[in-house]
Enzyme design. Structure first.
Site, PDB file in Angstrom:
ATOM      1  N   LYS A  50       0.837  -1.205   0.000  1.00  0.00           N
ATOM      2  CA  LYS A  50       0.000   0.000   0.000  1.00  0.00           C
ATOM      3  C   LYS A  50       0.871   1.253   0.000  1.00  0.00           C
ATOM      4  O   LYS A  50       0.589   2.229  -0.712  1.00  0.00           O
ATOM      5  CB  LYS A  50      -0.949  -0.014   1.206  1.00  0.00           C
ATOM      6  N   GLN A  94      -4.625  -1.368   9.365  1.00  0.00           N
ATOM      7  CA  GLN A  94      -4.536  -2.718   8.802  1.00  0.00           C
ATOM      8  C   GLN A  94      -5.124  -3.732   9.774  1.00  0.00           C
ATOM      9  O   GLN A  94      -4.795  -3.750  10.958  1.00  0.00           O
ATOM     10  CB  GLN A  94      -3.062  -3.056   8.491  1.00  0.00           C
ATOM     11  N   ASP A 117     -11.044   2.909   3.792  1.00  0.00           N
ATOM     12  CA  ASP A 117     -11.268   1.459   3.728  1.00  0.00           C
ATOM     13  C   ASP A 117     -12.760   1.135   3.599  1.00  0.00           C
ATOM     14  O   ASP A 117     -13.124   0.021   3.230  1.00  0.00           O
ATOM     15  CB  ASP A 117     -10.747   0.795   5.016  1.00  0.00           C
TER      16      ASP A 117
HETATM   17  N1  GUN Z   1      -7.096  -6.904   6.092  1.00  0.00           N
HETATM   18  C1  GUN Z   1      -7.501  -7.686   5.063  1.00  0.00           C
HETATM   19  N2  GUN Z   1      -8.025  -6.932   4.084  1.00  0.00           N
HETATM   20  C2  GUN Z   1      -7.941  -5.663   4.503  1.00  0.00           C
HETATM   21  C3  GUN Z   1      -8.310  -4.413   3.910  1.00  0.00           C
HETATM   22  O1  GUN Z   1      -8.846  -4.309   2.798  1.00  0.00           O
HETATM   23  N3  GUN Z   1      -8.049  -3.311   4.657  1.00  0.00           N
HETATM   24  C4  GUN Z   1      -7.490  -3.386   5.888  1.00  0.00           C
HETATM   25  N4  GUN Z   1      -7.300  -2.259   6.555  1.00  0.00           N
HETATM   26  N5  GUN Z   1      -7.130  -4.508   6.460  1.00  0.00           N
HETATM   27  C5  GUN Z   1      -7.363  -5.636   5.758  1.00  0.00           C
END
Ligand code: GUN
Length: 293
Positions: A50, A94, A117
């Site tokens: 990311k 995350q 998100d």
């Molecule tokens: N963990 C698994 N998928 C995601 C996601 O799309 N965003 C975040 N923040 N954590 C995750």
């Protein structure tokens, strides 16, 4: 046909980069805070990807790192600080969080206008009733993959396997809603579904987000269906330097000859999730700067 998520995601990142550059010329670059607690290897790898995507798109990333033992209070205080920080347009925490921390409480602390998100109850509620708001990145990426590969869901029977809050439920809502990328007839299957194969075989579009390898195999897909595999499962593989390889929830080799199109793992949905996060962050920055002017 194999749907190339990698190249479609690269195209979206290029579009975001153009938008971010325009914003940087007129005001400032978009900013994304990336919060990681602990050192879960999959989470570290997602967060790295990311932050790399931010750099490519001209988005400023603000890395925030906590040890696995971070307290609820420390994390909430940091989110309050990021909510108030002018240069931060989006906040990504995350998941999963270390044991003992209530994920929903942390998500609820994020200001909805920075919830790139799309996991805040306000974002998910807005999606459910058709109000503007951030759409979770994986579901948004799936719809974008379908549209950009020439498979408009309108009028099709879409079957979703998996009812998670971050993929199954929101992607079912998106596919069923009125308008672009929606207008499908949607069936949502889950662990209590009896005779799963009877449903998957009826799908024109099959989205598999169950979290288990081999959920969809031989004889479970209709000829000419479009199959979107959301699974990311680490399987031990001593021939690899890392000691593992990634497989999806679909038995790719058993299904690829029957399906009209299928996404590979890796290189299908995964890169799209990150591209849509960049898109949401650009949108958040545009919203913030418009609200100020
Ligand atoms: N963990 C698994 N998928 C995601 C996601 O799309 N965003 C975040 N923040 N954590 C995750």
């Amino acid at each position: 046909m194999i749907i190339d998520g990698k190249s479609i995601a690269a195209q979206i990142r290029a579009e975001v980069a153009a938008g971010a550059a325009a914003l940087a010329r007129s005001a400032r670059a978009p900013g994304l805070a990336v919060v990681l607690c602990g050192d879960n290897p999959a989470s570290v790898s997602y967060v790295t990807a990311k932050e790399r995507a931010c750099a490519e798109c001209g988005i400023a990333s603000f890395p925030v790192r906590f040890p696995a033992g971070v307290s609820r209070e420390e994390l909430l205080a940091e989110i309050r600080r990021l909510n108030a920080a002018d240069e931060v347009d989006g906040i990504l925490v995350q998941l999963p969080l270390p044991g003992g921390i209530d994920e929903q409480e942390i998500i609820r602390a994020i200001a909805p206008d920075k919830d790139v998100d799309g996991f805040h109850p306000v974002s998910l509620g807005s999606l459910a009733i058709g109000l503007p708001g951030f759409v979770p990145c994986t579901p948004a990426g799936i719809v974008e993959l379908l549209l950009r590969s020439g498979f408009d869901p309108a009028g099709k029977h879409a079957v979703v396997v998996g009812r998670s809050n971050i993929v199954g439920k929101p992607v079912a809502t998106l596919l069923a809603r009125k308008g672009r990328g929606g207008d499908a007839t949607v069936t949502l299957c889950h662990t209590a579904t009896k005779n799963l194969a009877a449903f998957t075989r009826a799908a024109d579009i099959l989205v598999v987000a169950a979290g288990h390898p081999g959920t969809v195999g031989e004889g479970m897909v209709k000829k000419g269906a479009v199959v979107i595999d959301v699974g990311v499962n680490r399987i031990a593989d001593p021939s690899k330097k890392s000691g593992f390889r990634l497989v999806g929830d679909v038995d790719f080799n058993a299904v690829r000859s029957v399906a009209a199109a299928i996404t590979p793992v890796p290189g299908g949905v995964g890169p799209m999730t990150i591209a849509m996060l960049m898109k949401n962050t650009l949108q958040a920055a545009q919203n913030h700067l418009a609200a100020k002017s």
